[in-house]
Design an enzyme around this catalytic site. Structure first.
Site, PDB file in Angstrom:
ATOM      1  N   HIS A  99       0.835  -1.198   0.000  1.00  0.00           N
ATOM      2  CA  HIS A  99       0.000   0.000   0.000  1.00  0.00           C
ATOM      3  C   HIS A  99       0.876   1.257   0.000  1.00  0.00           C
ATOM      4  CE1 HIS A  99       0.929   0.676   4.250  1.00  0.00           C
ATOM      5  NE2 HIS A  99       0.726  -0.619   4.432  1.00  0.00           N
ATOM      6  N   GLY A 110       2.988   4.237   1.026  1.00  0.00           N
ATOM      7  CA  GLY A 110       3.752   4.447   2.252  1.00  0.00           C
ATOM      8  C   GLY A 110       4.364   3.194   2.832  1.00  0.00           C
ATOM      9  N   GLY A 128       6.996   1.572   1.755  1.00  0.00           N
ATOM     10  CA  GLY A 128       8.450   1.508   1.625  1.00  0.00           C
ATOM     11  C   GLY A 128       8.940   1.081   0.261  1.00  0.00           C
ATOM     12  N   GLU A 183       6.129   2.619 -10.958  1.00  0.00           N
ATOM     13  CA  GLU A 183       4.794   2.952 -11.481  1.00  0.00           C
ATOM     14  C   GLU A 183       4.894   3.506 -12.905  1.00  0.00           C
ATOM     15  OE1 GLU A 183       1.961   2.303 -10.139  1.00  0.00           O
ATOM     16  OE2 GLU A 183       2.286   2.086  -7.997  1.00  0.00           O
TER      17      GLU A 183
END
Length: 291
Positions: free
Chosen positions: A41, A43, A45, A171
């Site tokens: 998710h 945040g 890392g 991404e």
């Protein structure tokens, strides 16, 4: 070229009142030639881990071994150029990194900055623009006159012109429409297959994990909480939900079909696997089986 994390932790703004844990005791190896997906998710890392792959960040404790080079908290920034040439980074919205007047100059900039002669750098630009599926005619154009998808391909060509061994993708399909996302992912699969690049992909798209990756790392609050093949990672929908992760759309469809009476020896992850599992269970019109 393997990349190994050995008990790596990283603290943002260490030694200040604003210190925060980015990574906590990570030990894992990304093997040469693999296609590794990193999920988790927001945040969790993922991006912090990614930036250790070519020493953009250095561990607060532990060791990152990249090929034959060890990176620790004491590592100097001096002489990191060869390492950063081996590990090419494609960030989100990579087209924002474009700045030269022409596509050819933008792609050739990186190699020239690493000491490649101008003639060879220009030849690399010609090769790479073709490799990413753009016509040679764009070389003389301004990158800012191209479509968003074409600009992203130019940025990727600039990374590939460095001739890295590892391609790191953060991404890479963000903001693209479904057709553009599919084309981009197929491009990376082709590079992995034909150029034998090690690929490391950070994504929120579980379909891409199922379709392309052979190894998956799951991050949560700076910790590596699970590793395995896509089959192993997606085998426990309850665990995935608890960790704010989803299933590939194909698997979700298969689960819905199960509730309607269809049977699967194991839940399919890809559309081709779903089609193969469904075909024997579909009704057949009279005479069709004999044709």
């Amino acid at each position: 070229m393997d990349i190994t994390f050995d008990h790596v932790s990283y603290t943002y703004q260490a030694g200040t009142p604003f210190a925060g844990e980015g990574l906590q005791d990570i030990s894992v190896t990304i093997h040469d030639g693999s296609y590794t997906a990193i999920i988790g998710h927001t945040g969790s890392g993922k991006s912090t881990l990614l930036q250790h792959l070519n020493a953009l960040l250095k561990p607060t404790s532990g060791t990152v071994t990249i090929g034959d080079r060890q990176i620790t908290s004491e590592t100097s920034n001096k002489n990191l150029k060869p390492l950063r040439q081996q590990v090419g980074m494609v960030f989100q919205f990579a087209e924002n990194q474009l700045f030269e007047q022409t596509v050819a100059r933008d792609i050739a900039f990186g190699p020239k900055n690493f000491g490649v002669p101008e003639a060879k750098a220009n030849a690399l630009a010609e090769q790479m623009v073709t490799l990413v599926g753009l016509p040679a005619s764009v070389l003389s154009q301004s990158p800012f006159d191209l479509s968003g998808g074409q600009m992203r391909r130019v940025a990727i060509a600039g990374v590939l012109a460095m001739q890295p061994s590892v391609l790191v993708l953060d991404e890479p399909t963000a903001g693209l429409d479904p057709a553009g996302r599919r084309d981009m992912m197929q491009l990376f699969a082709k590079l992995h297959r034909e150029q034998h690049l090690t690929v490391v992909l950070v994504t929120h798209q579980m379909d891409d994990v199922a379709d392309y990756a052979d190894h998956v790392l799951v991050m949560d609050h700076g910790r590596l909480v699970k590793t395995g093949t896509p089959r192993e990672i997606f085998a426990d929908p309850v665990w995935l939900t608890a960790n704010q992760l989803g299933l590939p759309k194909t698997t979700q469809m298969a689960m819905a079909l199960q509730r309607r009476g269809f049977k699967f020896a194991e839940l399919p992850l890809t559309t081709s696997a779903l089609a193969a599992a469904l075909l024997p269970q579909l009704p057949v019109k009279a005479g069709e089986r004999d044709e």
